[in-house]
Design an enzyme around this catalytic site. Structure first.
Site, mmCIF file in Angstrom:
data_model
loop_
_atom_site.group_PDB
_atom_site.id
_atom_site.type_symbol
_atom_site.label_atom_id
_atom_site.label_comp_id
_atom_site.label_asym_id
_atom_site.label_seq_id
_atom_site.Cartn_x
_atom_site.Cartn_y
_atom_site.Cartn_z
ATOM 1 N N ASP A 59 0.965 -1.128 0.198
ATOM 2 C CA ASP A 59 -0.055 0.111 0.086
ATOM 3 C C ASP A 59 0.791 1.174 0.024
ATOM 4 O O ASP A 59 1.833 1.286 0.998
ATOM 5 C CB ASP A 59 -0.703 -0.143 1.409
ATOM 6 C CG ASP A 59 -1.738 0.982 1.564
ATOM 7 O OD1 ASP A 59 -1.659 2.120 0.884
ATOM 8 O OD2 ASP A 59 -2.560 1.222 2.359
ATOM 9 N N THR A 100 -5.394 7.137 -0.032
ATOM 10 C CA THR A 100 -4.624 6.640 -0.918
ATOM 11 C C THR A 100 -3.990 7.874 -1.828
ATOM 12 O O THR A 100 -2.896 7.835 -2.017
ATOM 13 C CB THR A 100 -5.262 5.611 -1.876
ATOM 14 O OG1 THR A 100 -5.537 4.392 -1.163
ATOM 15 C CG2 THR A 100 -4.439 5.429 -3.176
ATOM 16 N N THR A 125 -4.803 14.121 -13.340
ATOM 17 C CA THR A 125 -6.218 14.338 -13.943
ATOM 18 C C THR A 125 -6.517 15.737 -14.592
ATOM 19 O O THR A 125 -6.213 16.611 -13.804
ATOM 20 C CB THR A 125 -7.253 13.591 -13.515
ATOM 21 O OG1 THR A 125 -8.390 13.638 -14.179
ATOM 22 C CG2 THR A 125 -7.439 13.817 -12.077
ATOM 23 N N ASP A 126 -7.033 15.772 -15.747
ATOM 24 C CA ASP A 126 -7.990 17.019 -16.309
ATOM 25 C C ASP A 126 -9.118 17.478 -15.367
ATOM 26 O O ASP A 126 -9.582 18.614 -15.181
ATOM 27 C CB ASP A 126 -8.391 17.027 -17.619
ATOM 28 C CG ASP A 126 -9.273 15.985 -18.055
ATOM 29 O OD1 ASP A 126 -9.637 15.193 -17.112
ATOM 30 O OD2 ASP A 126 -9.610 15.835 -19.259
ATOM 31 N N GLU A 127 -9.648 16.490 -14.548
ATOM 32 C CA GLU A 127 -10.641 16.781 -13.510
ATOM 33 C C GLU A 127 -10.004 17.885 -12.494
ATOM 34 O O GLU A 127 -11.189 18.278 -11.792
ATOM 35 C CB GLU A 127 -11.104 15.466 -12.911
ATOM 36 C CG GLU A 127 -11.655 14.553 -13.904
ATOM 37 C CD GLU A 127 -12.466 13.391 -13.456
ATOM 38 O OE1 GLU A 127 -13.044 13.374 -12.696
ATOM 39 O OE2 GLU A 127 -12.266 12.284 -14.311
ATOM 40 N N TYR A 153 -13.169 12.705 -5.500
ATOM 41 C CA TYR A 153 -11.869 12.172 -6.441
ATOM 42 C C TYR A 153 -11.105 13.187 -6.886
ATOM 43 O O TYR A 153 -9.946 13.217 -6.447
ATOM 44 C CB TYR A 153 -12.685 11.216 -7.466
ATOM 45 C CG TYR A 153 -11.461 11.031 -8.639
ATOM 46 C CD1 TYR A 153 -10.259 10.189 -8.347
ATOM 47 C CD2 TYR A 153 -11.413 11.583 -9.699
ATOM 48 C CE1 TYR A 153 -9.425 10.040 -9.283
ATOM 49 C CE2 TYR A 153 -10.525 11.422 -10.685
ATOM 50 C CZ TYR A 153 -9.437 10.589 -10.485
ATOM 51 O OH TYR A 153 -8.537 10.496 -11.392
ATOM 52 N N LYS A 157 -7.352 14.296 -5.885
ATOM 53 C CA LYS A 157 -6.195 14.455 -6.909
ATOM 54 C C LYS A 157 -5.469 15.664 -6.989
ATOM 55 O O LYS A 157 -4.319 15.888 -7.141
ATOM 56 C CB LYS A 157 -6.633 14.130 -8.421
ATOM 57 C CG LYS A 157 -7.066 12.567 -8.433
ATOM 58 C CD LYS A 157 -5.708 11.614 -8.264
ATOM 59 C CE LYS A 157 -5.095 11.756 -9.322
ATOM 60 N NZ LYS A 157 -3.987 10.514 -9.408
ATOM 61 N N VAL A 209 -27.060 5.095 -19.329
ATOM 62 C CA VAL A 209 -26.475 6.421 -19.529
ATOM 63 C C VAL A 209 -27.049 7.356 -18.498
ATOM 64 O O VAL A 209 -28.155 7.630 -18.420
ATOM 65 C CB VAL A 209 -26.805 6.759 -20.786
ATOM 66 C CG1 VAL A 209 -26.298 7.971 -21.285
ATOM 67 C CG2 VAL A 209 -26.474 5.846 -22.087
ATOM 68 N N ASP A 275 -28.966 10.973 -12.922
ATOM 69 C CA ASP A 275 -27.502 11.645 -13.191
ATOM 70 C C ASP A 275 -26.737 11.360 -12.182
ATOM 71 O O ASP A 275 -27.189 11.449 -10.909
ATOM 72 C CB ASP A 275 -27.773 13.084 -13.544
ATOM 73 C CG ASP A 275 -26.578 13.611 -14.543
ATOM 74 O OD1 ASP A 275 -25.585 12.983 -14.797
ATOM 75 O OD2 ASP A 275 -26.736 14.510 -15.121
#
Ligand code: NAD
Ligand code: TYD
Length: 339
Positions: A59, A100, A125-127, A153, A157, A209, A275
């Protein structure tokens, strides 16, 4: 040259391990992975007996275990892919994402400081830039776009990215960061939409979706991403961030329709479901900096990449069928059962 790759039993990490062993005969690869639900040791079967490859189950947030690996192996370069990576899971339970993605990154960088490395690379990430409106197709994320996250998330990041830049400024750690768009290709875990829709379509199950399916993502074939990271760790400038994008913007609904068409399945399988909370509308990267400085360009067009990906899932049914017949069934029921 010894490269320590974390998260190498996951989607992008495993593709990177294969890429590096193939393109760099003079490199040894050490893979560190905790083998969470998203890690799959069988993915690495083909390299397990390669004398240039070693696997450690650990880990990244376990300081003692990580220091021991650094002490024994003395890596030159560290590439950190290990992360909790699924937005929907982060909405259900953020805590493991913080442990993490943030603490794990700090432990790895502390190990780098203690034992010495020539480069620490953070796969981001682009997020971290939040989202763009659908009615402004002229807007793109650049490296200067402010951090503005939406989900637990992306916040975890972004926190890690800030820590990486702080370790550079404060301790002089030689770092680089790449922020990429949505990847697709072989070994993508079937909770993510492209493999999920392929697997469901092959099993004649509904294709869920979110919302109206109008959200746009900028899809990058995983091999193109691996080439970009390879370039950044060898030629990228220390302390810099590089955006990596595919110039392949697609609406979710169009991807699902394309998958139906390629597999000869009816669009009546498409089911519009509730959604995602806080759902980002559009991601689109401007990859001008990595093109200008390192000569990188994406090589795989979406129309070709999706065909290759579908073929891979058809040729490797046992890989994903084993996953979706296990614990994944409980996950699927929880996330989609009453949606
Ligand atoms: P993945 O979920 O497929 O794989 C993650 C891997 O990390 C797994 O093998 C898992 O076992 C391992 N792992 C998780 N927690 C760990 C821990 N505490 N210690 C050691 N190993 C641990 O993820 P992915 O899609 O391959 O993403 C890899 C990286 O790229 C992540 O950092 C992610 O944030 C980033 N990223 C992914 C995408 C994408 O489209 N998939 C896009 C942008 C950025
Ligand atoms: P994902 O890769 O999970 O999220 P993101 O790009 O936000 O990190 O999903 C990509 C897009 O697909 C996103 O807009 C959400 C959508 N999606 C669905 O419509 N149905 C699904 O079952 C999943 C998992 C995702």
């Amino acid at each position: 040259m010894k490269i320590l790759v974390t998260g190498g039993a996951g989607f992008i990490g495993s593709n990177f391990v294969f890429h590096m062993l193939d393109k760099h005969p003079d490199h040894d690869i050490i893979c560190v992975d905790a083998l969470t639900y998203a890690g799959n040791l069988s993915t690495l079967d083909s390299v397990m007996n390669d004398p240039r490859f070693k696997f450690f189950k650990a880990d990244i947030a376990d300081r003692e275990a990580i220091y021991k690996i650094f002490e024994d192996e003395k890596p030159d370069i560290v590439v950190n892919f290990a992360a909790e990576s699924h937005v929907d899971r982060s909405i259900e339970d953020p805590e493991i994402f913080l442990r993490t993605n943030i603490l794990g990154t700090a432990v790895l960088m502390d190990a780098c400081r203690k034992y010495g490395i020539t480069r620490y690379h953070q796969v981001s990430t682009d997020e971290v830039y939040g989202d763009l409106p659908l009615d402004r197709p002229d807007l793109f994320f650049t490296e200067e776009t402010p951090i503005h996250t939406s989900s637990p998330y992306s916040s975890s990041k972004a926190s890690a990215d800030l820590l990486v830049l702080a370790y550079h400024r404060t301790y002089g750690l030689p770092v680089t960061i790449s922020r990429c768009s949505n990847n697709y290709g072989p070994y993508h875990f079937p909770e993510k939409p492209i493999p999920l829709m392929i697997a469901n379509a092959l099993n004649d199950k509904p294709l869920p979706v979110y919302g109206e399916g109008l959200n746009v993502r900028d899809w990058l074939y995983v091999e193109d991403h691996c080439r970009a990271i390879d370039l950044i760790i060898h030629k990228g400038k220390v302390g810099e961030v590089y955006n990596v994008g595919g110039h392949n913007e697609m609406r979710n609904i169009d991807i699902v329709k394309l998958i139906c068409k390629e597999l000869g399945k009816p669009e009546s399988l498409i089911t519009f479901v509730t959604d995602r909370k806080g759902h980002d509308m559009r991601y689109a990267i401007d990859p001008e900096k990595i093109h200008r400085e390192l000569g990188w360009l994406p090589e795989t067009k979406f129309a070709d990449g999706i065909k290759k990906t579908i073929k891979w899932y058809l040729d490797n049914r046992s890989w994903w069928e084993e996953i979706i017949s296990g614990e994944y069934r409980n996950y699927y029921e929880k996330m989609y059962g009453n949606r």
